[in-house]
Every structure is written in structure tokens, then in C-alpha cells.
Design an enzyme around this catalytic site. Structure first.
Site, PDB file in Angstrom:
ATOM      1  CB  ALA A 246      -0.961  -0.006   1.190  1.00 47.15           C
ATOM      2  CB  SER A 247       4.416   2.075   0.095  1.00 39.93           C
ATOM      3  OG  SER A 247       4.907   1.290  -0.973  1.00 39.93           O
ATOM      4  NE  ARG A 248       5.640   0.797  -6.407  1.00 40.61           N
ATOM      5  CZ  ARG A 248       6.688   0.024  -6.099  1.00 40.61           C
ATOM      6  NH1 ARG A 248       7.537   0.421  -5.189  1.00 40.61           N
ATOM      7  NH2 ARG A 248       6.878  -1.126  -6.706  1.00 40.61           N
TER       8      ARG A 248
ATOM      9  CG  ASN B  46      -2.443  -3.880  -4.114  1.00 37.59           C
ATOM     10  OD1 ASN B  46      -2.888  -3.776  -5.252  1.00 37.59           O
ATOM     11  ND2 ASN B  46      -1.391  -3.159  -3.692  1.00 37.59           N
TER      12      ASN B  46
ATOM     13  CB  SER C 273      -3.562  -9.339 -13.706  1.00 34.74           C
ATOM     14  OG  SER C 273      -3.310  -8.944 -15.041  1.00 34.74           O
TER      15      SER C 273
ATOM     16  CE1 TYR D  70       1.666  -9.419 -12.426  1.00 39.39           C
ATOM     17  CE2 TYR D  70       0.172  -9.740 -14.287  1.00 39.39           C
ATOM     18  CZ  TYR D  70       0.519  -9.061 -13.132  1.00 39.39           C
ATOM     19  OH  TYR D  70      -0.276  -8.038 -12.671  1.00 39.39           O
TER      20      TYR D  70
ATOM     21  CB  ALA E 285       0.864 -19.330 -14.371  1.00 39.01           C
TER      22      ALA E 285
ATOM     23  CE  LYS F 105      -1.134 -10.270 -10.067  1.00 41.68           C
ATOM     24  NZ  LYS F 105      -1.440  -9.685  -8.757  1.00 41.68           N
TER      25      LYS F 105
ATOM     26  CB  ILE G 181      -3.737   0.177 -13.643  1.00 38.71           C
ATOM     27  CG1 ILE G 181      -4.908  -0.815 -13.774  1.00 38.71           C
ATOM     28  CG2 ILE G 181      -4.085   1.297 -12.660  1.00 38.71           C
ATOM     29  CD1 ILE G 181      -6.179  -0.282 -14.384  1.00 38.71           C
TER      30      ILE G 181
END
Ligand code: NAD
Length: 248
Positions: A13-15, A90, A142, A155, A157, A159, A188
Site C-alpha cells: 500500500a505504499s504506492r 494487493n 489481473s 505472472y 499463471a 494471477k 493501469i
């Protein structure tokens, strides 16, 4: 009872998307844990800016792939805010690699962060949720987990596995009144897209019916909806927030 504030833990959650979530949940009156891995300066800066606005937030460090660190993050969160009502898994990374060049370590890292991290965090969150017979978990997958991306097999697989985790867990936890849903973002504009060339970004925008990249805030709004009472009969679902890139 009227004064009760829900508490949410957001990893990564820092960015980016996680930061947008921390901001929007805080604005909506939630007590927010800003989970961060290495970006202490950014996480503390976000914590300070939200505290200054009078919101209840705390930045807590944890590598989601380390079970002990995850347990400690939840203990600290409980010490500050009491029970945990919601979780957003996240934290994530991306990497472009030809499948034939991919190492075992790169493959494992993808699954460790996206799947094992969600496993560790969710198990900790359930300690409160099962006993209180309520809770919400949102996993950030994703659209590539839905349709696959070339040069991102690990990535995609991992997700896709997160989507499977979401659906199975929703069935297991439904009787405990705990909802588990998934967001599948499209393209995004965050740091994750920094390594993507302008040319490729343009192609991706052209392939998106809404003809642009999405913002972290647009994903955060969908996560807020799924975590809220407004989505009280929604569980086991994958919500595509992708400008129409993947339909159906
Ligand atoms: P980002 O790189 O800005 O944020 C990812 C965050 O995850 C960072 O804060 C990072 O420190 C954290 N993180 C990474 N490894 C961690 C670990 N081991 N422990 C704890 N935290 C860790 O990217 P973003 O775009 O905000 O990505 C957020 C999520 O959205 C990711 O899961 C990503 O896969 C997903 N997503 C992003 C896009 C996009 O186009 N940006 C599209 C689809 C899905």
C-alpha cells in the site's frame, strides 16, 4: 455500535493501487493498515499525510512471502485497531521474460508473492473473521490471469491461481458469512507500467475499448465497493476493471 469503525489491511500500500486504496478507505471512515515491504519512506509519508487529515491509519512492514512477518503485521494491527474486518491482497510484482529464459527462482518468486502471500495474509485475517462471522477479502489479480499474456507466463499463471483461490475460498467461507472476491485490473498507470515503452502503452490503449489506461483510483473504487456492505451478496466473483479490454 454506531461508532464502530471497520479495519482493513492492504498489502503493497505504499504506492500505486494499494496507496489509492489506503486513501479511499481512510476517506470512507475505515481504519487502515498500510502494509509495505521495502518502501518505508513512502509508507510513512502516506501514513503522516492521512494522520494529518484526522484519519486512523498505521503503516506496518511485512514481506508477504514471510509467514512470521505477516503474523507480526496482524498482531500489530490488532494491538492498534482491534479486530481485522477486511483484507486486500494487493502486493505484487511484474516481470517480462521469455518462458524459455525463465529461471526457477523467477517462477517461484511470482507464485510466492501472489499466491503464498495471499495464503499467509488470508489465514491471519480469518482468525478474526471466522469468530465474528463476517469479513471481506479482495484479491488483486489481473486480466492476464484471465486471458494470459505473452512473455508473462509466470505472472499470468500466478494471477490465474489467485482467481482459483478466490473461487474455492468463497465456497469454503460463505457459510461463515465471509465474502471473497477478485479484481482483475486492465492496464493501469502505476510504477508497474514504468518499464513498458510508450509505444507498447499506446498499442495497449488502442486495444482498450475506452482507449486509455485506467487509474489506481478507478481500481480502488471497485475494491471499496466489493469490501463494503453494498456488495453484501457478492462473493466468489472476478470483477474486470479494464476499460473493456477483456469482456465476458
Ligand atoms: P506497484 O509496483 O506500484 O505496487 C506493488 C506493491 O506491491 C509495491 O508497493 C510493492 O512494494 C509491493 N510488494 C511487492 N512485493 C511485496 C512483498 N513481497 N511483500 C509486500 N509487498 C510487496 O504496482 P501496482 O500497479 O500498484 O500493483 C498492485 C497490484 O495490482 C499488483 O498485484 C499487480 O499485479 C496488480 N495489477 C496491476 C496492473 C497494472 O497495470 N498496474 C494490472 C493488473 C494487475
Amino acid at each position: 455500535m454506531g461508532d464502530y469503525k471497520n479495519t482493513i489491511i492492504i498489502t503493497g500500500a505504499s504506492r500505486g493501487i494499494g496507496k489509492a486504496c489506503a486513501e479511499i478507505f481512510a476517506e470512507e471512515g475505515w481504519q487502515v493498515v498500510i502494509g509495505y515491504h521495502k518502501s518505508e519512506v513512502e509508507a510513512k509519508r502516506l501514513e503522516a499525510s492521512l494522520l494529518e487529515k484526522g484519519f486512523s491509519v498505521q503503516a506496518i512492514q511485512a514481506d508477504v512471502t514471510k509467514q512470521e512477518e505477516v503474523k507480526q503485521m496482524f498482531s500489530k494491527a490488532r494491538a492498534t485497531f482491534g479486530k481485522v474486518d477486511a483484507l486486500v491482497n494487493n502486493a505484487g510484482i511484474s516481470q517480462f521474460r521469455l518462458f524459455t529464459d525463465m529461471t526457477e527462482q523467477e517462477w517461484d518468486q511470482m507464485f510466492d508473492i501472489h499466491c503464498k502471500g495471499a495464503f499467509f495474509c488470508t489465514q491471519c485475517a480469518l482468525e478474526d473473521m471466522i469468530s465474528s462471522k463476517s469479513g471481506s477479502i479482495v484479491n488483486v489479480s489481473s486480466m492476464w490471469g484471465q486471458v494470459g499474456a505473452s512473455c508473462e507466463v509466470h505472472y499470468s499463471a500466478s494471477k490465474a491461481a489467485l482467481i482459483g483461490l478466490t473461487k474455492a475460498l468463497a465456497k469454503e467461507l460463505g457459510p461463515s458469512n465471509i465474502r471473497v472476491n477478485c479484481i482483475a485490473p486492465g492496464v493501469i498507470e502505476t510504477d508497474m507500467m514504468k518499464s513498458v515503452s510508450g509505444e507498447i502503452k499506446q498499442v495497449l490503449c488502442e486495444e482498450t475499448p475506452l482507449m486509455r489506461m485506467g487509474s489506481a483510483q478507478e481500481i480502488a473504487k471497485a475494491i471499496l465497493f466489493l469490501s463494503s456492505e453494498k456488495a453484501s451478496f457478492i462473493t466468489g466473483q472476478v470483477l474486470g476493471v479494464n476499460g473493456g479490454f477483456v469482456i465476458g
